[in-house]
Design a protein around this motif. Structure first.
Motif, PDB file in Angstrom:
ATOM      1  N   MET A 195       0.841  -1.195   0.000  1.00  0.00           N
ATOM      2  CA  MET A 195       0.000   0.000   0.000  1.00  0.00           C
ATOM      3  C   MET A 195       0.877   1.245   0.000  1.00  0.00           C
ATOM      4  O   MET A 195       1.880   1.303   0.699  1.00  0.00           O
ATOM      5  N   ALA A 245      -5.470  -4.373  10.973  1.00  0.00           N
ATOM      6  CA  ALA A 245      -5.600  -5.125   9.715  1.00  0.00           C
ATOM      7  C   ALA A 245      -4.845  -4.441   8.579  1.00  0.00           C
ATOM      8  O   ALA A 245      -4.294  -5.107   7.689  1.00  0.00           O
ATOM      9  N   ILE A 246      -4.803  -3.108   8.615  1.00  0.00           N
ATOM     10  CA  ILE A 246      -4.096  -2.361   7.570  1.00  0.00           C
ATOM     11  C   ILE A 246      -2.600  -2.302   7.857  1.00  0.00           C
ATOM     12  O   ILE A 246      -1.769  -2.631   7.004  1.00  0.00           O
ATOM     13  N   HIS A 277      -0.731  -4.078   9.696  1.00  0.00           N
ATOM     14  CA  HIS A 277      -0.073  -5.397   9.707  1.00  0.00           C
ATOM     15  C   HIS A 277       0.507  -5.765   8.351  1.00  0.00           C
ATOM     16  O   HIS A 277       1.412  -6.598   8.260  1.00  0.00           O
ATOM     17  N   GLN A 278       0.013  -5.148   7.305  1.00  0.00           N
ATOM     18  CA  GLN A 278       0.466  -5.479   5.951  1.00  0.00           C
ATOM     19  C   GLN A 278       1.738  -4.734   5.554  1.00  0.00           C
ATOM     20  O   GLN A 278       2.354  -5.051   4.534  1.00  0.00           O
ATOM     21  N   LEU A 279       2.147  -3.732   6.338  1.00  0.00           N
ATOM     22  CA  LEU A 279       3.283  -2.906   5.968  1.00  0.00           C
ATOM     23  C   LEU A 279       4.606  -3.586   6.284  1.00  0.00           C
ATOM     24  O   LEU A 279       4.820  -4.075   7.397  1.00  0.00           O
ATOM     25  N   ALA A 280       5.502  -3.596   5.336  1.00  0.00           N
ATOM     26  CA  ALA A 280       6.828  -4.159   5.559  1.00  0.00           C
ATOM     27  C   ALA A 280       7.643  -3.243   6.472  1.00  0.00           C
ATOM     28  O   ALA A 280       8.408  -3.703   7.324  1.00  0.00           O
ATOM     29  N   TYR A 333      -3.744   4.769   6.836  1.00  0.00           N
ATOM     30  CA  TYR A 333      -3.331   3.498   7.422  1.00  0.00           C
ATOM     31  C   TYR A 333      -4.006   3.239   8.766  1.00  0.00           C
ATOM     32  O   TYR A 333      -3.883   2.148   9.318  1.00  0.00           O
ATOM     33  N   GLU A 382     -11.967 -12.066   7.591  1.00  0.00           N
ATOM     34  CA  GLU A 382     -10.550 -12.395   7.815  1.00  0.00           C
ATOM     35  C   GLU A 382     -10.366 -13.832   8.291  1.00  0.00           C
ATOM     36  O   GLU A 382      -9.256 -14.221   8.667  1.00  0.00           O
ATOM     37  N   LEU A 391      -8.243  -4.345   3.353  1.00  0.00           N
ATOM     38  CA  LEU A 391      -7.916  -5.654   3.925  1.00  0.00           C
ATOM     39  C   LEU A 391      -6.943  -6.382   3.001  1.00  0.00           C
ATOM     40  O   LEU A 391      -6.857  -6.097   1.801  1.00  0.00           O
ATOM     41  N   ALA A 392      -6.232  -7.341   3.565  1.00  0.00           N
ATOM     42  CA  ALA A 392      -5.194  -8.037   2.801  1.00  0.00           C
ATOM     43  C   ALA A 392      -5.768  -8.847   1.648  1.00  0.00           C
ATOM     44  O   ALA A 392      -5.177  -8.923   0.565  1.00  0.00           O
ATOM     45  N   GLU A 393      -6.941  -9.430   1.857  1.00  0.00           N
ATOM     46  CA  GLU A 393      -7.557 -10.284   0.840  1.00  0.00           C
ATOM     47  C   GLU A 393      -8.478  -9.453  -0.054  1.00  0.00           C
ATOM     48  O   GLU A 393      -9.094  -8.486   0.391  1.00  0.00           O
TER      49      GLU A 393
END
Length: 361
Positions: free
Chosen positions: A1, A182-183, A185-188, A249, A288, A339-341
């Motif tokens: 993102m 949920a958002i 958590h996706q960040l590197a 975020y 989720e 969301l990730a999915e």
């Protein structure tokens, strides 16, 4: 993102303490403000009157309003402000009155001062307005570059507010963790600003689970306790910090998309915003594939009397209504897509129906 990240951390000044409203004249004087558009609801003014200071030395243009925060009303009150030669806006009431004031203030570039009579949302803290259509359906939310000039919180006013609104505020604020995490958590790599938002979101969850029932007990007894004030500031300040520091975020994900979608159904309009968001948390967790967390939350929901299903909100949807809600929840601009999915209307329908089955088992 790769969303933009702009920190909108807090109002210019924020006070939460016993006797805060008594200091309003001082704040007006130091800002050299004398004539204000005074927006309030009928019930909110009744609740506020005994706590408001003497404002007879100021020129107040009274506006009673209890409808939707919509573009039509903004245009009407913007005209009134100009015609009356006002200098600022004073808003006393709940979230929709605060959002109405902020939208007008942004368009006219004038200060907005907010004295909340409810702790049902973080509207008294955040520089954004949730805009509705005149029929009560949600339209959009607008984010402003200007901070609120002043937020004054008088805990005793909120202690006497309707308990249902406080409970709804707890439901709305609980979503800060489930949506923000949920958002994020996706960040590197998590920027420092977003780390602050993530911390605030977690504190929202921790404070509410630890003190939520005690705060409601305090309201029932009329006792101004530390736990009550903690929950008030969690619903307003901490909740506002999540989006304020996290920006896209840390603002909303699927729970609020479900809320937004439910507003297209007239039978949902009697439900408070936070109740629909609380239900949306459970739908998000179903999306989720996390029924374990749903089961962990259910005892708290039961204690707080938060809705765990459409049935709990006295809503029985036809298949056509499920399809309409799911389609609205998954329009391109909705935050459910954070969301990730990948999210589709079919997945939303399945999640909602599976939640109904789970709650009725």
């Amino acid at each position: 993102m790769t969303h933009s990240l702009i920190v909108r951390g807090a109002p210019q000044e924020y006070v939460c303490q016993d006797g805060a409203w008594a200091t309003l004249p001082e704040h007006l004087i130091k800002r050299n403000l004398h004539k204000l558009l005074f927006i309030h609801g009928t019930r909110s003014l009744k609740a506020a009157t005994k706590y408001l200071p003497d404002l007879t030395s100021f020129d107040l243009v009274n506006v009673h309003y209890g409808g939707e925060c919509c573009d039509e009303k903004v245009a009407e009150l913007r005209t009134r402000f100009v015609q009356e030669n006002c200098e600022a806006i004073l808003a006393v009431g709940g979230g929709k009155i605060a959002d109405l004031a902020k939208q007008i203030g942004h368009q006219l570039q004038v200060p907005v001062l907010i004295l909340p009579t409810l702790a049902a949302t973080c509207a008294a803290y955040t520089p954004l307005s949730v805009m509705y259509n005149q029929d009560g359906s949600m339209d959009r939310y607008d984010i402003f570059p200007e901070a609120i000039a002043l937020t004054l919180i008088e805990p005793s006013v909120l202690l006497e507010s309707p308990i249902d609104y406080m409970i709804a505020g707890i439901g709305d604020t609980l979503a800060k963790w489930y949506e923000g995490d949920a958002i994020i958590h996706q960040l590197a790599t998590v920027p420092v600003e977003v780390q602050v938002a993530h911390f605030a979101a977690k504190k929202c969850q921790e404070n509410l689970l630890a003190y939520g029932t005690k705060a409601i007990d305090a309201m029932k007894k009329g006792e101004l306790t530390t736990e009550f004030i903690t929950v008030v500031e969690t619903n307003i300040l901490l909740a506002g910090m999540v989006g304020g520091f996290g920006d896209e975020y840390g603002r909303t994900a699927a729970a609020h998309s479900i809320h937004d979608a439910l507003t297209i159904l007239p039978q949902s309009h009697h439900q408070l915003h936070g109740n629909k968001v609380a239900y949306g948390i459970l739908v998000q967790l179903m999306l989720e594939h996390n029924p374990t967390e749903i089961k962990a939350l259910l005892p708290f929901y039961q204690k707080m009397n938060l809705p765990m299903s459409l049935h709990d909100m006295d809503m029985v949807l036809t298949q056509k209504e499920y399809q309409a809600v799911a389609k609205r929840a998954t329009i391109a601009e909705e935050s459910i897509h954070l969301l990730a999915e990948e999210m589709t209307a079919e997945k939303v329908i399945t999640a909602m129906q599976e939640l109904e089955t789970m709650m009725q088992a």
